[in-house]
Design a protein around this motif. Structure first.
Motif, PDB file in Angstrom:
ATOM      1  N   ASP A   4       0.828  -1.198   0.000  1.00 14.61           N
ATOM      2  CA  ASP A   4       0.000   0.000   0.000  1.00 14.61           C
ATOM      3  C   ASP A   4       0.864   1.250   0.000  1.00 14.61           C
ATOM      4  O   ASP A   4       1.935   1.283   0.626  1.00 14.61           O
ATOM      5  N   PHE A   5       0.364   2.279  -0.678  1.00 17.20           N
ATOM      6  CA  PHE A   5       1.036   3.567  -0.768  1.00 17.20           C
ATOM      7  C   PHE A   5       0.003   4.651  -0.463  1.00 17.20           C
ATOM      8  O   PHE A   5      -1.057   4.683  -1.091  1.00 17.20           O
ATOM      9  N   SER A   6       0.308   5.529   0.467  1.00 18.65           N
ATOM     10  CA  SER A   6      -0.593   6.618   0.824  1.00 18.65           C
ATOM     11  C   SER A   6       0.028   7.935   0.366  1.00 18.65           C
ATOM     12  O   SER A   6       1.164   8.257   0.731  1.00 18.65           O
ATOM     13  N   PHE A   7      -0.723   8.690  -0.432  1.00 19.77           N
ATOM     14  CA  PHE A   7      -0.233   9.935  -1.014  1.00 19.77           C
ATOM     15  C   PHE A   7      -1.274  11.036  -0.920  1.00 19.77           C
ATOM     16  O   PHE A   7      -2.473  10.767  -0.871  1.00 19.77           O
ATOM     17  N   VAL A   8      -0.791  12.258  -0.936  1.00 15.63           N
ATOM     18  CA  VAL A   8      -1.649  13.434  -1.072  1.00 15.63           C
ATOM     19  C   VAL A   8      -1.355  14.030  -2.438  1.00 15.63           C
ATOM     20  O   VAL A   8      -0.184  14.235  -2.803  1.00 15.63           O
ATOM     21  N   PHE A   9      -2.430  14.288  -3.190  1.00 15.40           N
ATOM     22  CA  PHE A   9      -2.321  14.871  -4.522  1.00 15.40           C
ATOM     23  C   PHE A   9      -3.202  16.098  -4.634  1.00 15.40           C
ATOM     24  O   PHE A   9      -4.214  16.224  -3.940  1.00 15.40           O
ATOM     25  N   SER A  10      -2.841  16.936  -5.566  1.00 11.47           N
ATOM     26  CA  SER A  10      -3.680  18.067  -5.939  1.00 11.47           C
ATOM     27  C   SER A  10      -4.926  17.519  -6.634  1.00 11.47           C
ATOM     28  O   SER A  10      -4.864  16.474  -7.300  1.00 11.47           O
ATOM     29  N   ASP A  11      -6.044  18.239  -6.482  1.00 12.20           N
ATOM     30  CA  ASP A  11      -7.299  17.795  -7.095  1.00 12.20           C
ATOM     31  C   ASP A  11      -7.203  17.593  -8.605  1.00 12.20           C
ATOM     32  O   ASP A  11      -7.982  16.840  -9.178  1.00 12.20           O
ATOM     33  N   ASP A  12      -6.258  18.259  -9.267  1.00 12.80           N
ATOM     34  CA  ASP A  12      -6.184  18.139 -10.720  1.00 12.80           C
ATOM     35  C   ASP A  12      -5.468  16.871 -11.186  1.00 12.80           C
ATOM     36  O   ASP A  12      -5.412  16.594 -12.384  1.00 12.80           O
ATOM     37  N   ILE A  13      -4.948  16.072 -10.258  1.00 15.56           N
ATOM     38  CA  ILE A  13      -4.310  14.802 -10.624  1.00 15.56           C
ATOM     39  C   ILE A  13      -5.320  13.676 -10.432  1.00 15.56           C
ATOM     40  O   ILE A  13      -5.756  13.409  -9.324  1.00 15.56           O
ATOM     41  N   GLU A  14      -5.694  13.036 -11.526  1.00 14.52           N
ATOM     42  CA  GLU A  14      -6.667  11.948 -11.474  1.00 14.52           C
ATOM     43  C   GLU A  14      -5.945  10.602 -11.399  1.00 14.52           C
ATOM     44  O   GLU A  14      -4.773  10.482 -11.757  1.00 14.52           O
ATOM     45  N   PHE A  15      -6.681   9.590 -10.969  1.00  9.47           N
ATOM     46  CA  PHE A  15      -6.089   8.264 -10.829  1.00  9.47           C
ATOM     47  C   PHE A  15      -5.488   7.761 -12.144  1.00  9.47           C
ATOM     48  O   PHE A  15      -4.461   7.089 -12.145  1.00  9.47           O
ATOM     49  N   GLU A  16      -6.102   8.087 -13.254  1.00  9.55           N
ATOM     50  CA  GLU A  16      -5.597   7.612 -14.542  1.00  9.55           C
ATOM     51  C   GLU A  16      -4.154   8.058 -14.769  1.00  9.55           C
ATOM     52  O   GLU A  16      -3.347   7.310 -15.330  1.00  9.55           O
ATOM     53  N   ALA A  17      -3.802   9.264 -14.328  1.00  8.73           N
ATOM     54  CA  ALA A  17      -2.422   9.740 -14.459  1.00  8.73           C
ATOM     55  C   ALA A  17      -1.493   8.920 -13.570  1.00  8.73           C
ATOM     56  O   ALA A  17      -0.372   8.568 -13.969  1.00  8.73           O
ATOM     57  N   MET A  18      -1.943   8.597 -12.365  1.00  8.74           N
ATOM     58  CA  MET A  18      -1.142   7.762 -11.459  1.00  8.74           C
ATOM     59  C   MET A  18      -0.934   6.385 -12.074  1.00  8.74           C
ATOM     60  O   MET A  18       0.179   5.846 -12.057  1.00  8.74           O
ATOM     61  N   GLN A  19      -2.000   5.834 -12.598  1.00  4.94           N
ATOM     62  CA  GLN A  19      -1.932   4.501 -13.195  1.00  4.94           C
ATOM     63  C   GLN A  19      -0.985   4.484 -14.390  1.00  4.94           C
ATOM     64  O   GLN A  19      -0.165   3.575 -14.527  1.00  4.94           O
ATOM     65  N   ARG A  20      -1.080   5.498 -15.254  1.00  8.06           N
ATOM     66  CA  ARG A  20      -0.175   5.569 -16.411  1.00  8.06           C
ATOM     67  C   ARG A  20       1.279   5.643 -15.959  1.00  8.06           C
ATOM     68  O   ARG A  20       2.154   4.985 -16.535  1.00  8.06           O
TER      69      ARG A  20
END
Length: 89
Positions: A4-20
């Motif tokens: 597991d990885f716990s992160f804080v992101f800006s609202d403009d970063i969607e999961f699809e970008a993380m997945q890519r």
């Protein structure tokens, strides 16, 4: 094995970008990478959210060693930090 990885992101970063970013690492043992939990509010500032991400790793070649997993986890963390994510400890 799951990590597991716990992160804080800006609202403009969607999961699809993380997945890519993570799939782009081409980790041969990565079987899945999914969001498990999303949280907004509380100690998380406005315009940001916390996300718990789960990577499932499995080798077709044998038992995974702690050293391998640590290297892969480090690469995943680096990819997510490259998107502006801040890892929560």
């Amino acid at each position: 094995m799951e990590r597991d990885f716990s992160f804080v992101f800006s609202d403009d970063i969607e999961f699809e970008a993380m997945q890519r970013a993570v799939l782009g690492l081409r980790l041969n043992a990565l079987r899945s990478f999914v969001p498990v939990e999303i949280f907004r509010g509380g100690a998380i500032g406005a315009g940001k959210y916390s996300v718990l991400l789960r990577a499932k790793l499995q080798s077709d070649e044998g038992t995974l060693r702690d050293e391998q997993i640590a290297v892969w986890a480090g690469r995943i963390v680096g990819a997510l930090q490259g998107l502006g994510g801040v890892q929560r400890v």
